[in-house]
Design a protein around this motif. Structure first.
Motif, PDB file in Angstrom:
ATOM      1  N   VAL A 133      -4.739   6.601  -2.214  1.00 35.77           N
ATOM      2  CA  VAL A 133      -4.050   5.417  -1.713  1.00 35.77           C
ATOM      3  C   VAL A 133      -4.126   4.350  -2.800  1.00 35.77           C
ATOM      4  N   ASN A 160       0.783   5.691  -0.132  1.00 35.35           N
ATOM      5  CA  ASN A 160       0.056   6.945  -0.062  1.00 35.35           C
ATOM      6  C   ASN A 160       0.722   7.931  -1.018  1.00 35.35           C
ATOM      7  N   VAL A 215       0.851  -1.192   0.000  1.00 36.88           N
ATOM      8  CA  VAL A 215       0.000   0.000   0.000  1.00 36.88           C
ATOM      9  C   VAL A 215       0.886   1.242   0.000  1.00 36.88           C
TER      10      VAL A 215
END
Length: 319
Positions: free
Chosen positions: A20, A11, A9
């Motif tokens: 995201v 950002n 993941v």
């Protein structure tokens, strides 16, 4: 890359548009991970305006083992911020801010009193313009060393050596330049000579495979480029292979595991391109076996015929 601890993941914020993204878990190298990041970063959209990021490029440098993120915009309002797992070195990346290029407008040189400076025919710096100025040429002189030609291509100024001197902290230069051999001729442009160092465009004309298994592509421009290589396999016990039809065999526990290698090397055969495989049996032996089987069949048939005849005779005697 796995989904453990949100390792996949990231950002991202580009020019005020935040989002995201998640990379599918799997095995990646630097270039493939960079391509996956670039694809998903450019899909981020502003939830209010619907504006898509777009234009972001992600590159991986093998020498420094790092990623480089570049936006498709410029200016001091262009920003980019990426935060990801520490294993990729993206846990503490500073905010990137663009820069506005500086534009300099060249002006004519002046002295301390603000008078325009010129270079005369002798190469001297003067405040009065020379008499033989070229009409329609602007600016006439920007600074020392600017070349000016007349309409015949003859150098007007400077005639003599032009000296440049610079003295500053940690910098010193003294340079003399002679422009006396310079000329400018307003003649039509023409190509004097052409030297070709490349190849014309070509189309695929055919494919050939040599004895070592190298696949080569032939093109109509005469080029022959290798595309790949075919490997071959051998087994400890070739007789243990299982035939599944159409001259195709598969590995079994008796044959052992395949040993892959290059065609033509020690222990491996060569490849015959464009050839059909001939029978891999002994023709003489098979022919002898066929004749033997035929004779055995004939003998068996004769024995059966004789037995039948005797049986019929015995039955007739009893009747």
């Amino acid at each position: 890359m796995t989904a453990n601890n949100n390792e996949n993941v990231f950002n991202v914020s580009v020019n005020g548009i935040s989002g995201v993204i998640a990379i599918p878990p799997g095995n990646y190298v630097g270039t493939t991970l960079a391509a996956a990041l670039e694809e998903r970063v450019n899909q981020i959209a502003d939830p209010e305006t619907g504006v898509v990021v777009g234009g972001v490029r992600v590159r991986y440098s093998a020498s420094s083992n790092s990623f480089t993120f570049t936006t498709g915009t410029t200016g001091d309002t262009s920003t980019i911020k990426v935060k990801g797992t520490a294993r990729l070195g993206l846990d503490d990346v500073p905010l990137g801010v663009g820069a506005v290029p500086k534009i300099f407008n060249l002006v004519q040189a002046t002295n301390a009193d603000g008078l325009a400076l010129f270079v005369d025919a002798d190469g001297n710096v003067v405040t009065s313009p020379p008499e033989n100025l070229v009409s329609g040429y602007y600016p006439l002189y920007i600074d020392e060393g600017e070349l000016t030609f007349d309409k015949t291509g003859k150098l007007i100024s400077p005639k003599n050596l032009v000296s440049y001197e610079q003295q500053a902290d940690g910098f010193s230069i003294s340079l003399d330049i002679d422009f006396s051999a310079s000329s400018q001729l307003a003649q039509p442009f023409s190509v004097l000579s052409v030297q070709q160092d490349g190849f014309t465009s070509g189309r695929l004309d055919g494919i050939e495979i040599d004895s070592s298994g190298t696949i080569r592509a032939n093109y109509t421009n005469g080029q022959n480029n290798p595309l790949g290589k075919i490997v071959v396999a051998t087994f400890n016990n070739q007789n243990g292979l299982k035939q599944i039809g159409n001259a195709t065999y598969v590995e079994t526990a008796v044959s052992g595991r395949p040993q892959v290698g290059e065609a033509g090397s020690e222990g491996f055969g060569t490849i015959q391109s464009g050839s059909l495989e001939r029978s891999n049996v002994d023709i003489t032996e098979e022919l002898v076996n066929l004749i033997t089987a035929q004779r055995n069949y004939q003998a068996s048939a004769k024995a059966i015929e004789t037995t039948t005849s005797l049986t019929q005779t015995i039955i007739n005697i009893r009747m």
